[in-house]
Design a protein around this motif. Structure first.
Motif, PDB file in Angstrom:
ATOM      1  N   THR A 346       0.855  -1.180   0.000  1.00  0.00           N
ATOM      2  CA  THR A 346       0.000   0.000   0.000  1.00  0.00           C
ATOM      3  C   THR A 346       0.890   1.227   0.000  1.00  0.00           C
ATOM      4  N   LEU A 347       0.348   2.334  -0.458  1.00  0.00           N
ATOM      5  CA  LEU A 347       1.132   3.563  -0.498  1.00  0.00           C
ATOM      6  C   LEU A 347       1.566   3.962   0.902  1.00  0.00           C
ATOM      7  N   THR A 348       0.693   3.808   1.877  1.00  0.00           N
ATOM      8  CA  THR A 348       1.017   4.158   3.269  1.00  0.00           C
ATOM      9  C   THR A 348       2.169   3.317   3.801  1.00  0.00           C
ATOM     10  N   ASP A 349       2.133   1.992   3.542  1.00  0.00           N
ATOM     11  CA  ASP A 349       3.212   1.118   4.012  1.00  0.00           C
ATOM     12  C   ASP A 349       4.539   1.459   3.342  1.00  0.00           C
ATOM     13  N   PHE A 350       4.483   1.822   2.071  1.00  0.00           N
ATOM     14  CA  PHE A 350       5.706   2.187   1.349  1.00  0.00           C
ATOM     15  C   PHE A 350       6.325   3.447   1.946  1.00  0.00           C
ATOM     16  N   VAL A 351       5.474   4.426   2.249  1.00  0.00           N
ATOM     17  CA  VAL A 351       5.975   5.676   2.843  1.00  0.00           C
ATOM     18  C   VAL A 351       6.627   5.391   4.202  1.00  0.00           C
ATOM     19  N   ILE A 352       5.974   4.580   5.024  1.00  0.00           N
ATOM     20  CA  ILE A 352       6.537   4.237   6.337  1.00  0.00           C
ATOM     21  C   ILE A 352       7.875   3.511   6.169  1.00  0.00           C
ATOM     22  N   GLN A 353       7.947   2.582   5.208  1.00  0.00           N
ATOM     23  CA  GLN A 353       9.192   1.840   4.970  1.00  0.00           C
ATOM     24  C   GLN A 353      10.336   2.784   4.616  1.00  0.00           C
ATOM     25  N   LYS A 354      10.081   3.726   3.716  1.00  0.00           N
ATOM     26  CA  LYS A 354      11.128   4.661   3.302  1.00  0.00           C
ATOM     27  C   LYS A 354      11.537   5.573   4.448  1.00  0.00           C
ATOM     28  N   ARG A 355      10.577   5.980   5.268  1.00  0.00           N
ATOM     29  CA  ARG A 355      10.914   6.843   6.402  1.00  0.00           C
ATOM     30  C   ARG A 355      11.733   6.091   7.445  1.00  0.00           C
ATOM     31  N   MET A 356      11.420   4.842   7.678  1.00  0.00           N
ATOM     32  CA  MET A 356      12.178   4.055   8.642  1.00  0.00           C
ATOM     33  C   MET A 356      13.592   3.742   8.104  1.00  0.00           C
ATOM     34  N   GLU A 357      13.713   3.482   6.813  1.00  0.00           N
ATOM     35  CA  GLU A 357      15.033   3.251   6.215  1.00  0.00           C
ATOM     36  C   GLU A 357      15.908   4.490   6.378  1.00  0.00           C
ATOM     37  N   HIS A 358      15.296   5.663   6.179  1.00  0.00           N
ATOM     38  CA  HIS A 358      16.045   6.916   6.335  1.00  0.00           C
ATOM     39  C   HIS A 358      16.430   7.132   7.796  1.00  0.00           C
ATOM     40  N   ALA A 359      15.524   6.799   8.703  1.00  0.00           N
ATOM     41  CA  ALA A 359      15.810   6.938  10.133  1.00  0.00           C
ATOM     42  C   ALA A 359      16.974   6.047  10.545  1.00  0.00           C
ATOM     43  N   ILE A 360      16.977   4.815  10.074  1.00  0.00           N
ATOM     44  CA  ILE A 360      18.055   3.874  10.392  1.00  0.00           C
ATOM     45  C   ILE A 360      19.385   4.400   9.865  1.00  0.00           C
ATOM     46  N   CYS A 361      19.371   4.945   8.655  1.00  0.00           N
ATOM     47  CA  CYS A 361      20.592   5.513   8.079  1.00  0.00           C
ATOM     48  C   CYS A 361      21.117   6.663   8.928  1.00  0.00           C
ATOM     49  N   LEU A 362      20.236   7.560   9.356  1.00  0.00           N
ATOM     50  CA  LEU A 362      20.648   8.703  10.181  1.00  0.00           C
ATOM     51  C   LEU A 362      21.157   8.250  11.549  1.00  0.00           C
ATOM     52  N   LEU A 363      20.526   7.266  12.137  1.00  0.00           N
ATOM     53  CA  LEU A 363      20.978   6.740  13.433  1.00  0.00           C
ATOM     54  C   LEU A 363      22.361   6.106  13.315  1.00  0.00           C
ATOM     55  N   ASN A 364      22.650   5.506  12.160  1.00  0.00           N
ATOM     56  CA  ASN A 364      23.938   4.857  11.936  1.00  0.00           C
ATOM     57  C   ASN A 364      25.058   5.838  11.632  1.00  0.00           C
ATOM     58  N   THR A 365      24.723   6.974  11.023  1.00  0.00           N
ATOM     59  CA  THR A 365      25.774   7.835  10.463  1.00  0.00           C
ATOM     60  C   THR A 365      25.856   9.234  11.052  1.00  0.00           C
ATOM     61  N   THR A 366      24.906   9.620  11.919  1.00  0.00           N
ATOM     62  CA  THR A 366      24.935  10.981  12.472  1.00  0.00           C
ATOM     63  C   THR A 366      24.671  10.960  13.974  1.00  0.00           C
ATOM     64  N   PRO A 367      25.103  12.021  14.674  1.00  0.00           N
ATOM     65  CA  PRO A 367      24.804  12.137  16.108  1.00  0.00           C
ATOM     66  C   PRO A 367      23.504  12.919  16.350  1.00  0.00           C
ATOM     67  N   THR A 368      22.738  13.153  15.285  1.00  0.00           N
ATOM     68  CA  THR A 368      21.509  13.944  15.366  1.00  0.00           C
ATOM     69  C   THR A 368      20.555  13.362  16.418  1.00  0.00           C
ATOM     70  N   SER A 369      19.870  14.243  17.142  1.00  0.00           N
ATOM     71  CA  SER A 369      18.935  13.785  18.171  1.00  0.00           C
ATOM     72  C   SER A 369      17.791  13.003  17.536  1.00  0.00           C
ATOM     73  N   ILE A 370      17.186  12.121  18.309  1.00  0.00           N
ATOM     74  CA  ILE A 370      16.095  11.284  17.801  1.00  0.00           C
ATOM     75  C   ILE A 370      14.891  12.149  17.434  1.00  0.00           C
ATOM     76  N   GLN A 371      14.650  13.206  18.202  1.00  0.00           N
ATOM     77  CA  GLN A 371      13.559  14.132  17.871  1.00  0.00           C
ATOM     78  C   GLN A 371      13.777  14.743  16.485  1.00  0.00           C
ATOM     79  N   GLU A 372      15.021  15.169  16.213  1.00  0.00           N
ATOM     80  CA  GLU A 372      15.343  15.776  14.917  1.00  0.00           C
ATOM     81  C   GLU A 372      15.266  14.744  13.795  1.00  0.00           C
ATOM     82  N   ILE A 373      15.713  13.515  14.065  1.00  0.00           N
ATOM     83  CA  ILE A 373      15.637  12.456  13.059  1.00  0.00           C
ATOM     84  C   ILE A 373      14.179  12.179  12.694  1.00  0.00           C
ATOM     85  N   ALA A 374      13.316  12.128  13.703  1.00  0.00           N
ATOM     86  CA  ALA A 374      11.888  11.914  13.449  1.00  0.00           C
ATOM     87  C   ALA A 374      11.342  13.018  12.546  1.00  0.00           C
TER      88      ALA A 374
END
Length: 410
Positions: A346-374
């Motif tokens: 579904t379009l909604t599931d695809f959007v969530i998947q891409k947002r979570m993939e981006h979140a994982i990338c930011l958590l792995n590569t930056t010291p950015t706060s979780i609030q800012e990553i969200a």
């Protein structure tokens, strides 16, 4: 350091410069591996092979005598006796050059040794690929330090030895692709390997791409520059371009292609050793293949391609079905049905998947706060973001970052 450790270091030192190394025991008989097949390609009578190489003093091993050897074909080698061995074992390194030969010098050598013109292409390729040690004094300093530890400070000598006798040589004159490398076949092989590698990347198939990179590297063009590092970098710049074009063929948006291409180009220019450069092709293949698997729109209709690319590039925006249908002037029901049919989500599931993939990338590569990553992932409600993340990874964002930090030893 022990003798074994010193020799291991010496092997690594020369291999870093692409200079072949090997050990041999007395009596010393000629082997094709010594000159990488030069003599066996040129000479008709195999019993003449050793005669084109300087004859070493029969006592050089017991006298700890190290030679810098120049043979009849103007190639250089090192001969280093190995101490404390039951047999008279010698460490050889070569062939190499102290200066990259120019074409007129190769032609002059052919005339001097009366080498038939049919061997011209082979010799140009051979000499162009020879590793070059630009500073002879630096090599002597290295040998002096090595020998001081192998034999003791006063128990050795280092000298040069050249083959000067012009013996009667009988050259191979029969046309044979086995004896003379067929340039056309080599070029065809390289282009076939390029095409197969690019096709594998276009399908996100890293394992298949790895199989073809070996064929491509083995048929790479001869060294064109005296600086081996610079020459290899130039070849890898071309490889980076091929990989980028392959991923483009796999329907990856140019934004992602440009970002990865620039990152790899910057990294390549900052690599300074051959071992680092040797690892670069596999890294490029892996990252471009992953890019295709993550962002390819291959097989999608034009409408879905546009929606997928928009979602991936605008994760902070409103990506609801209503908003996307409005942006692309599509009926909501039609877009929802078409998207699910082509992507399997579904379009909604695809959007969530891409947002979570981006979140994982930011958590792995930056010291950015979780609030800012969200927020960067387009989710302003931290509780909702944490809920979605836990559903994806089975842990909270904080727990995930803690795990990543422990693994990296930070």
């Amino acid at each position: 350091m022990t003798t074994h450790s010193l020799l291991d270091f010496t092997i690594s030192f020369f291999e870093e410069m692409r200079i072949h190394t090997y050990f041999t025991d007395a009596p010393y008989t000629w082997m094709d591996q010594y000159d990488l097949g030069l003599r066996s390609t040129l000479l008709k009578k195999q019993d003449c092979l050793a005669a084109t190489f300087p004859e070493l003093d029969e006592n050089f091993h017991t006298q700890n005598h190290v030679y810098i050897i120049r043979d009849l074909f103007q190639c250089y080698y090192l001969s280093i006796p190995v101490p404390y061995t039951e047999h008279k074992t010698v460490f050889f390194a070569g062939p190499f050059a102290f200066k990259a030969p120019k074409r007129d010098q190769i032609q002059q050598l052919m005339e001097q040794l009366q080498i038939p013109e049919q061997h011209s292409t082979f010799l140009i390729q051979y000499y162009s690929s020879l590793p070059v040690i630009h500073d002879k004094g630096c090599l002597r300093s290295f040998l002096h330090c090595l020998c001081s530890r192998l034999y003791g400070k006063e128990g050795f000598s280092i000298s040069s030895l050249s083959q000067t006798n012009h013996i009667a040589l009988h050259y191979e004159t029969q046309e044979s692709t086995g004896k003379n490398k067929n340039v056309t076949e080599s070029i065809e092989k390289r282009y076939d390997a390029e095409e197969a590698m690019m096709d594998a990347i276009a399908h996100g198939d890293y394992e298949k791409a790895k199989e073809n990179i070996h064929a491509l590297l083995s048929s790479a063009p001869e060294q064109r520059l005296p600086d081996t590092i610079r020459d290899r970098k130039n070849f890898l710049i071309i490889l980076n371009t091929l990989c980028r074009k392959a991923a483009q063929r796999g329907k990856v948006h140019p934004v992602y292609l440009d970002e990865l291409s620039r990152k790899l180009a910057f990294k390549l220019e900052n690599l300074n050793t051959l071992s680092q450069l040797d690892a670069f092709p596999h890294e490029a293949l892996r990252k471009y293949s992953l890019l295709v698997r993550s962002y390819s729109t291959q097989g999608y209709s034009l409408a879905v391609q546009k929606v997928v690319n928009y979602i991936s590039l605008n994760l902070q925006e409103d990506l609801s079905l209503d908003r996307l249908a409005e942006i692309f002037s599509l009926n909501k029901s039609y877009l929802s049905s078409l998207f699910r049919r082509e992507t399997g989500q579904t379009l909604t599931d695809f959007v969530i998947q891409k947002r979570m993939e981006h979140a994982i990338c930011l958590l792995n590569t930056t010291p950015t706060s979780i609030q800012e990553i969200a927020a960067r992932c387009g989710i302003l409600d931290l509780s909702y973001f944490t809920k979605l993340f836990r559903r994806t990874k089975g842990m909270t964002p904080s727990q995930y970052r803690s795990m990543v930090t422990k693994r990296s030893g930070v």
